[in-house]
Scaffold this motif. Structure first.
Motif, PDB file in Angstrom:
ATOM      1  N   ARG A  33      17.149  16.045 -23.352  1.00  0.00           N
ATOM      2  CA  ARG A  33      15.843  16.055 -24.050  1.00  0.00           C
ATOM      3  C   ARG A  33      15.239  14.644 -24.087  1.00  0.00           C
ATOM      4  O   ARG A  33      14.053  14.450 -23.849  1.00  0.00           O
ATOM      5  CB  ARG A  33      16.034  16.590 -25.467  1.00  0.00           C
ATOM      6  CG  ARG A  33      14.733  16.787 -26.237  1.00  0.00           C
ATOM      7  CD  ARG A  33      15.001  17.481 -27.547  1.00  0.00           C
ATOM      8  NE  ARG A  33      15.935  16.727 -28.377  1.00  0.00           N
ATOM      9  CZ  ARG A  33      16.697  17.260 -29.334  1.00  0.00           C
ATOM     10  NH1 ARG A  33      16.679  18.549 -29.557  1.00  0.00           N
ATOM     11  NH2 ARG A  33      17.502  16.503 -30.057  1.00  0.00           N
ATOM     12  N   PHE A  34      16.101  13.677 -24.383  1.00  0.00           N
ATOM     13  CA  PHE A  34      15.644  12.274 -24.395  1.00  0.00           C
ATOM     14  C   PHE A  34      15.058  11.901 -23.032  1.00  0.00           C
ATOM     15  O   PHE A  34      13.953  11.358 -22.947  1.00  0.00           O
ATOM     16  CB  PHE A  34      16.836  11.384 -24.758  1.00  0.00           C
ATOM     17  CG  PHE A  34      16.526   9.908 -24.799  1.00  0.00           C
ATOM     18  CD1 PHE A  34      16.217   9.273 -25.994  1.00  0.00           C
ATOM     19  CD2 PHE A  34      16.555   9.148 -23.638  1.00  0.00           C
ATOM     20  CE1 PHE A  34      15.932   7.914 -26.033  1.00  0.00           C
ATOM     21  CE2 PHE A  34      16.275   7.792 -23.659  1.00  0.00           C
ATOM     22  CZ  PHE A  34      15.965   7.173 -24.870  1.00  0.00           C
ATOM     23  N   THR A  74      28.224  17.434 -27.362  1.00  0.00           N
ATOM     24  CA  THR A  74      27.732  17.954 -28.628  1.00  0.00           C
ATOM     25  C   THR A  74      27.302  16.797 -29.514  1.00  0.00           C
ATOM     26  O   THR A  74      27.778  15.675 -29.366  1.00  0.00           O
ATOM     27  CB  THR A  74      28.845  18.742 -29.360  1.00  0.00           C
ATOM     28  OG1 THR A  74      29.976  17.904 -29.494  1.00  0.00           O
ATOM     29  CG2 THR A  74      29.213  19.988 -28.580  1.00  0.00           C
ATOM     30  N   PRO A  75      26.390  17.045 -30.461  1.00  0.00           N
ATOM     31  CA  PRO A  75      25.899  15.959 -31.299  1.00  0.00           C
ATOM     32  C   PRO A  75      26.987  15.301 -32.132  1.00  0.00           C
ATOM     33  O   PRO A  75      26.908  14.121 -32.428  1.00  0.00           O
ATOM     34  CB  PRO A  75      24.870  16.646 -32.196  1.00  0.00           C
ATOM     35  CG  PRO A  75      24.478  17.884 -31.448  1.00  0.00           C
ATOM     36  CD  PRO A  75      25.694  18.306 -30.705  1.00  0.00           C
ATOM     37  N   SER A  93      31.416   7.171 -27.649  1.00  0.00           N
ATOM     38  CA  SER A  93      30.242   7.944 -27.228  1.00  0.00           C
ATOM     39  C   SER A  93      30.427   8.638 -25.891  1.00  0.00           C
ATOM     40  O   SER A  93      29.896   9.728 -25.678  1.00  0.00           O
ATOM     41  CB  SER A  93      29.014   7.026 -27.111  1.00  0.00           C
ATOM     42  OG  SER A  93      28.735   6.401 -28.330  1.00  0.00           O
ATOM     43  N   ARG A 103      26.985   5.712 -32.901  1.00  0.00           N
ATOM     44  CA  ARG A 103      26.565   6.906 -33.648  1.00  0.00           C
ATOM     45  C   ARG A 103      25.770   6.566 -34.909  1.00  0.00           C
ATOM     46  O   ARG A 103      24.783   7.224 -35.237  1.00  0.00           O
ATOM     47  CB  ARG A 103      27.815   7.725 -34.029  1.00  0.00           C
ATOM     48  CG  ARG A 103      27.500   9.070 -34.634  1.00  0.00           C
ATOM     49  CD  ARG A 103      28.772   9.791 -35.042  1.00  0.00           C
ATOM     50  NE  ARG A 103      29.639  10.072 -33.903  1.00  0.00           N
ATOM     51  CZ  ARG A 103      29.453  11.079 -33.051  1.00  0.00           C
ATOM     52  NH1 ARG A 103      28.427  11.876 -33.188  1.00  0.00           N
ATOM     53  NH2 ARG A 103      30.296  11.276 -32.058  1.00  0.00           N
ATOM     54  N   ARG A 123      21.989   5.895 -34.129  1.00  0.00           N
ATOM     55  CA  ARG A 123      21.181   6.812 -33.319  1.00  0.00           C
ATOM     56  C   ARG A 123      19.984   7.357 -34.091  1.00  0.00           C
ATOM     57  O   ARG A 123      19.961   7.343 -35.312  1.00  0.00           O
ATOM     58  CB  ARG A 123      22.045   7.988 -32.822  1.00  0.00           C
ATOM     59  CG  ARG A 123      23.020   7.546 -31.751  1.00  0.00           C
ATOM     60  CD  ARG A 123      23.863   8.695 -31.242  1.00  0.00           C
ATOM     61  NE  ARG A 123      25.060   8.162 -30.599  1.00  0.00           N
ATOM     62  CZ  ARG A 123      26.166   8.855 -30.381  1.00  0.00           C
ATOM     63  NH1 ARG A 123      26.230  10.127 -30.736  1.00  0.00           N
ATOM     64  NH2 ARG A 123      27.192   8.274 -29.805  1.00  0.00           N
ATOM     65  N   GLN A 124      19.045   7.876 -33.325  1.00  0.00           N
ATOM     66  CA  GLN A 124      17.836   8.526 -33.841  1.00  0.00           C
ATOM     67  C   GLN A 124      16.966   7.583 -34.672  1.00  0.00           C
ATOM     68  O   GLN A 124      16.268   8.014 -35.582  1.00  0.00           O
ATOM     69  CB  GLN A 124      18.183   9.794 -34.626  1.00  0.00           C
ATOM     70  CG  GLN A 124      18.806  10.850 -33.709  1.00  0.00           C
ATOM     71  CD  GLN A 124      18.922  12.193 -34.372  1.00  0.00           C
ATOM     72  OE1 GLN A 124      19.855  12.439 -35.125  1.00  0.00           O
ATOM     73  NE2 GLN A 124      17.976  13.056 -34.107  1.00  0.00           N
ATOM     74  N   ASN A 143      24.873  18.229 -22.229  1.00  0.00           N
ATOM     75  CA  ASN A 143      24.417  17.140 -23.110  1.00  0.00           C
ATOM     76  C   ASN A 143      22.919  17.305 -23.424  1.00  0.00           C
ATOM     77  O   ASN A 143      22.061  16.553 -22.946  1.00  0.00           O
ATOM     78  CB  ASN A 143      24.692  15.779 -22.469  1.00  0.00           C
ATOM     79  CG  ASN A 143      24.516  14.625 -23.441  1.00  0.00           C
ATOM     80  OD1 ASN A 143      24.071  14.814 -24.571  1.00  0.00           O
ATOM     81  ND2 ASN A 143      24.857  13.423 -23.004  1.00  0.00           N
ATOM     82  N   ALA A 144      22.648  18.306 -24.243  1.00  0.00           N
ATOM     83  CA  ALA A 144      21.254  18.671 -24.518  1.00  0.00           C
ATOM     84  C   ALA A 144      20.459  17.524 -25.128  1.00  0.00           C
ATOM     85  O   ALA A 144      19.283  17.335 -24.814  1.00  0.00           O
ATOM     86  CB  ALA A 144      21.220  19.893 -25.438  1.00  0.00           C
ATOM     87  N   ARG A 145      21.086  16.772 -25.995  1.00  0.00           N
ATOM     88  CA  ARG A 145      20.363  15.681 -26.662  1.00  0.00           C
ATOM     89  C   ARG A 145      19.890  14.644 -25.651  1.00  0.00           C
ATOM     90  O   ARG A 145      18.736  14.221 -25.671  1.00  0.00           O
ATOM     91  CB  ARG A 145      21.267  15.021 -27.705  1.00  0.00           C
ATOM     92  CG  ARG A 145      20.640  13.791 -28.332  1.00  0.00           C
ATOM     93  CD  ARG A 145      21.425  13.328 -29.526  1.00  0.00           C
ATOM     94  NE  ARG A 145      21.234  14.234 -30.643  1.00  0.00           N
ATOM     95  CZ  ARG A 145      21.786  14.065 -31.839  1.00  0.00           C
ATOM     96  NH1 ARG A 145      22.577  13.034 -32.057  1.00  0.00           N
ATOM     97  NH2 ARG A 145      21.565  14.910 -32.802  1.00  0.00           N
ATOM     98  N   ALA A 146      20.793  14.238 -24.760  1.00  0.00           N
ATOM     99  CA  ALA A 146      20.410  13.223 -23.763  1.00  0.00           C
ATOM    100  C   ALA A 146      19.384  13.794 -22.782  1.00  0.00           C
ATOM    101  O   ALA A 146      18.431  13.103 -22.407  1.00  0.00           O
ATOM    102  CB  ALA A 146      21.649  12.729 -23.028  1.00  0.00           C
TER     103      ALA A 146
END
Ligand SMILES: CC(C)(COP(=O)(O)OP(=O)(O)OC[C@H]1O[C@@H](n2cnc3c(N)ncnc32)[C@H](O)[C@@H]1OP(=O)(O)O)[C@@H](O)C(=O)NCCC(=O)NCCS
Length: 167
Positions: free
Chosen positions: A137-138, A8-9, A43, A97, A100-101, A132-135
């Motif tokens: 997507r990355f 999760t984020p 992380s 953290r 990030r972004q 791990n949707a964020r990773a």
């Protein structure tokens, strides 16, 4: 050894706005271990023996990239290895953290893929938690695609995706 990751984020960064432009990429040094280890705990929720980082990076030092802030403190890293002929593998990849972004991850991945091309690799692989949707997507933005479902790949029973990109 798995590219484990939070699923999760998590809460937003609470520290002051980082000076992102001041981040530089360099190779791994033994003195980086305490900071990298802290990023891994926060992380990736894993603790590894401090000696592991140097030993994993020994075979291909150019595959172990560190993003450092203005005071040369690591704020992210990508530990890549080559265990299959003609292929690179992202073994660990994380950014603090608070950083990030802001493009630090992209700089690490860009540089790693370039080094893989320079070495003549034709493919790069990695594993990621299905949650791990964020990773994911990355990685998808980098044209990695899912090549396999790894059932109960993680120690807590979660499935993983094997992803790969052709260079
Ligand atoms: C995956 C990870 C390494 C990416 O690092 P990062 O430094 O956040 O990566 P970037 O900043 O280059 O890109 C992340 C996002 O920020 C966006 N971004 C980049 N620069 C930006 C900027 N200046 N302003 C706004 N957004 C920006 C990117 O477009 C990207 O968008 P997305 O979330 O829709 O994909 C990081 O999220 C992380 O450490 N996660 C926890 C550990 C983990 O999951 N590791 C992978 C294990 S397989």
């Amino acid at each position: 050894m798995r590219c484990i990751a939070e699923s999760t984020p998590g809460p937003p960064a609470t520290s002051a706005e980082p000076e992102r432009a001041s981040v530089t990429l360099r190779g791994f040094r033994a003195a980086d271990v305490p900071r990298i280890s802290a990023i891994v705990v926060e992380s990736l929720h894993e603790y590894y023996d401090p000696s592991l980082y140097a030993s994993l990076g020994a075979e291909w030092p150019e595959g172990f990239l560190v993003a450092a802030d203005r005071s040369d403190t690591p704020v992210g890293f990508l530990l890549g290895v080559s265990q299959v002929t003609g292929e690179g593998r992202v073994l660990m990849f994380a950014v603090d953290r608070a950083w990030r972004q802001g493009g630090v991850g992209a700089r690490l991945m860009d540089s790693f893929l370039e080094r893989c091309r320079t070495r003549g690799f034709r493919r790069v692989t990695l594993e990621v938690r299905v949650s791990n949707a964020r990773a994911i997507r990355f990685y998808t933005r980098y044209r990695y695609s899912v090549t396999d479902l790894l059932r109960a790949y993680y120690s807590d029973g979660e499935n993983g995706y094997h992803m790969a990109v052709d260079l």
